[in-house]
Write an enzyme that holds these catalytic residues in place. Sequence first.
Site, short mmCIF file in Angstrom:
data_model
loop_
_atom_site.label_atom_id
_atom_site.label_comp_id
_atom_site.label_asym_id
_atom_site.label_seq_id
_atom_site.Cartn_x
_atom_site.Cartn_y
_atom_site.Cartn_z
N TYR A 161 -5.52 11.98 26.51
CA TYR A 161 -5.54 12.32 27.93
C TYR A 161 -6.32 13.60 28.20
CZ TYR A 161 -2.33 8.59 29.05
OH TYR A 161 -1.79 7.36 29.23
N GLU A 208 12.26 -4.66 7.84
CA GLU A 208 11.20 -4.78 8.82
C GLU A 208 11.72 -4.82 10.26
OE1 GLU A 208 8.56 -8.16 8.38
OE2 GLU A 208 7.57 -7.75 10.28
N ASP A 264 10.11 -10.20 6.93
CA ASP A 264 9.93 -11.62 7.23
C ASP A 264 9.09 -12.24 6.12
OD1 ASP A 264 11.28 -11.49 9.64
OD2 ASP A 264 9.47 -11.20 10.85
#
Lengths: 362, 645
Positions: A95, A194, A246
């Site tokens: 920014y 995870e 996963d």
Amino acid sequence: MSSEESLKKLYQIAEDIYEDLVRGEIPKMKLAARNRSNIVFDSRYGVWKYGDSKITRSAKKLDGAYMLLRTLYVMEFIKEMIRDKKSSTLREMYYISEGWGLAKFHTQDESNKLAEDLEVITGYLREDFKLRPEEDGASVIGNITVEEINRKGKPMRINCRDDVGDSGYLIPYNVEKDKLKFVDVDADFVIGIETGGMFDRLVENGFDEKARAILVHIKGQPARSTRRLLKRMNEELGLPVVIFTDGDPWSFRIFASVAYGAIKTAHISEYLTTPTAEFVGITTSDILNYDLPTDKLNDRDIAALQSELKDPRFQTPFWTEEIKLMLKIKKKAEQQSLAKYGLDYVTDTYLPEKLTELGVMS
Amino acid sequence: MGVAHRIARKQREISVAEFFEKNKQILGFDSLTKALVVSVKEAVDNSLDACEEAEILPDIYVEIQNISKDEYRIIVEDNGPGIIRRNIPLVFGKLLYGSRFHAIRQSRGQQGIGISAVVLYGQLTTGKPARIISKIKEEEVAYELLLTIDTKKNEPRVIKEIPKIWDREQGTRIEINIRARYVRGKQSVYEYLQQTAIVNPHAQITFVEPDGKKTIFKRATDKLPPPPREIKPHPHGIELGELLNMARNTKTYRLTSFLTTEFSRVSPKIAEEICKKAYLYGEMRPQELSIDEAKRLLEAFQKVKLMAPPTDCLSPIGDNLIKKGLKNVLGSLRPSFYAQPITRAPKVYNGNPFVVEVGLVYGGELPKDQPVKILRFANRVPLLYQQGACVTTKAISNVDWRRYGLEQRGGQGIPVGPAIILIHVASTRIPFTSEAKEAIADVPEIREEIELALKSLGRQLRLYNVKKERKSKMTEKFFLVNKLLPEIARKSAEIVEKPIPPLEPVISKIMNVVWIDEKVEKEENKIKVNVRVANFTPKHHKFVLYGDYPLGNLVDTDGIAEEDYVKWDVDIKPISYKHFYFVLEDADKYGETNYYVEDISPNIVIGAEPLPGDWNIKLSEIEEIVEEEEMDEDIEEEFEVIDDE
Ligand SMILES: Nc1ncnc2c1ncn2[C@@H]1O[C@H](COP(=O)(O)OP(=O)(O)OP(=O)(O)O)[C@@H](O)[C@H]1O
Ligand SMILES: [Mg+2]
């Protein structure tokens, strides 16, 4: 590592640019190529690091010219921060660049990338430049007591089992010794998880106490601080680290970044990587052995697996077999698919079986 | 009269009508839409042939009127030399009557069937006679004839002939009613005339459609093509029947002199050699040549070494006129690139000289996802039918266009992309696949010539695309050296607390080009074009810049105004700009001006081409440089970055 020294390194870049111009040369910077073909195994640390192949960013091209100009602005910005004893997040820098005219960043990705480039060129960490990532909320639950220096500069003791709520102890962006010390621990291993759903399940089932484990929610691709913390727990506390994700190609990469090193941060692999970390699952074999509910692989999944077959980090018999098997069955599974056999199945059966196999639980 | 004679007579009597019925397909009258195109084509081809022979700039008027449902009247009027009164009935009312039948030269008409076949078709389908008006310069009046063909005798039957005052000095007008169907678009009269205009930029063609819509294809040049010259047949291109015919009709007395006078490229010495190889006496009378002897003679022709036939009898359109023709007719599609057309050197197949010309137009509003459009021409006549059977199509399919930037599945077949390819084959004898003259046969010599020509167009196309890319890269660099670099210099100087260094040497290293671009201002009916030349090289340059502007009148410039271009002598110091301008009037549509440079290496120039004169040499030079430049590009991260953080 001090901020003054890192600043000197940056100043050197500005001087080189200026000298190039005075000599009538096109200004340029050289840095390590950050791609899959330029990572090599560093046996000293047991991690993957950048090789010798360099790329040149020169003002001859638009990208290079932007990078040089931005580097000059960032340098000035860092100088001011060091002078004022401030630091800023990468997002804040993005920014602030609004006021930099042509040097303004167009996406935060550009500013993040530049910060990494500067690390690669100077050999300093972005923290040395007073730039830090946003907190990303990764958390720890387990019987470990840490001492964190708070905003007021006071040490603060926290037991990550007794002094925290359900969401656990939030990992700060700086986990170096000057900020975070380990005081005491009573556990057998660390397990990185995870997904939030699975982390909550393990917490609710009291897996930390039952299995004498420290649970770390790594939140997808773990941030640098999370990986650094895992490494410190492994090295300083002598705890084995295992990763539970996963069963899909993207999760394989999560494990690779913890255990072997991430391609984007290969310049600091030795700080972030835990080479002894083990993969619990979900493996492709688990999908078959436990007969888990699955989803079909999509085209991106398949491309990712194929690219992993070419990735030097995955060149082990275990991974090539797992990847090829997944390509063959064309299926993937989530951690939470274990709920097929009931909510306690993961803590009562799956993890004990798998962890015993790995020799982490007995 | 004996029986044999009666039968023979009868054969002749039925022959014309039957001949037509049998050969409808071959002659191109097999469908109602096609019949219309073919009829117009036969008339217009004749008009163009006649004008060219008489060295007149053709001005042709074509009108189609709808008479009743399936009946149309075609009107074609030209400003040609006219036809002498005595010959009018023969030209239009007798099949196989023509002035070109035995002539060996490049012309549209070859057979002497064309226009009388149209008359016959009209008569058979509508029952109406053809109306012809023709006037030659030498006569006071024109003659208007109404005529039909006596299908029994293959003789013209004049119904009415009246002398008439005509406001033309000379010319011919025909009006024929035929059964037909009118269409627009593909394979239409419009398309035929449009394509005719492209390859006959010296002709002006006016077309009035049945609904009154009028289109004028303006002439793009006042230069007439040189009139085609007649040549004698070459021994390698002769067939048995023709040879016997020639031998029978020759006025020479000895075989050797028959060979030297009636054929091209046969010297007395070679004539002797031929006779010897054919085991014939040179002294024999050619009229007595038997079929067997003629065959031996033909074999002997092939055994002797002969010079190729003369090729100066051909009149190719020429690269510049092809480009002009394409621009003139296709300008509204605003193509972004006209390749410099290629006219190959004349070659010979079977003793017949031929020449191949090709052109290519690319980009603009042409469709990107369609097969390229192919414009095929034989002796300046558009070929609209039988594209698949034509040697031109085969040649295009054989070229691998992928390397030149067009899509093509498997590297063969008709490529896909925003392009139009023009192919013109000119010859004293075009080897058509049939009498309908719709497709050129696959003669290896011709195919090879076309392929070679197409490949050099392809190279131009690739170069154009490379240059376009280079130009857009350069536009980036322009921004880079004008904006980013000064900022880098200012900021780095600020940080190291030293004065801002001069940037000229770095700028010339980054750019190292002479940059030419234009900015257009429109004011009322005038267009002012401001030309900017920027020298971003470390060297001082002196060169000539040409501006080949689109159609319009040049009214002001600070350069030298030539016939249809502007020229500037440019003298420019390193890292500096020069500004020029010119003003055009009445340029309704301003397409881009083409800039050319001379006396400067074209490799360092962006925004202008080398002057076409030495196009070929410099083309290869640039190609090398372009490839070289790509080599020294920075090595970038070319591998996928696995996004794992
Ligand atoms: N508009 C015209 N002006 C002058 N002469 C003409 C005109 N139209 C035809 N002729 C003459 O009439 C002849 C016969 O024309 P026709 O179209 O029948 O045969 P062609 O043009 O010789 O051959 P093809 O059958 O290939 O068209 C021509 O050779 C030409 O001499
Ligand atoms: Mg004709």
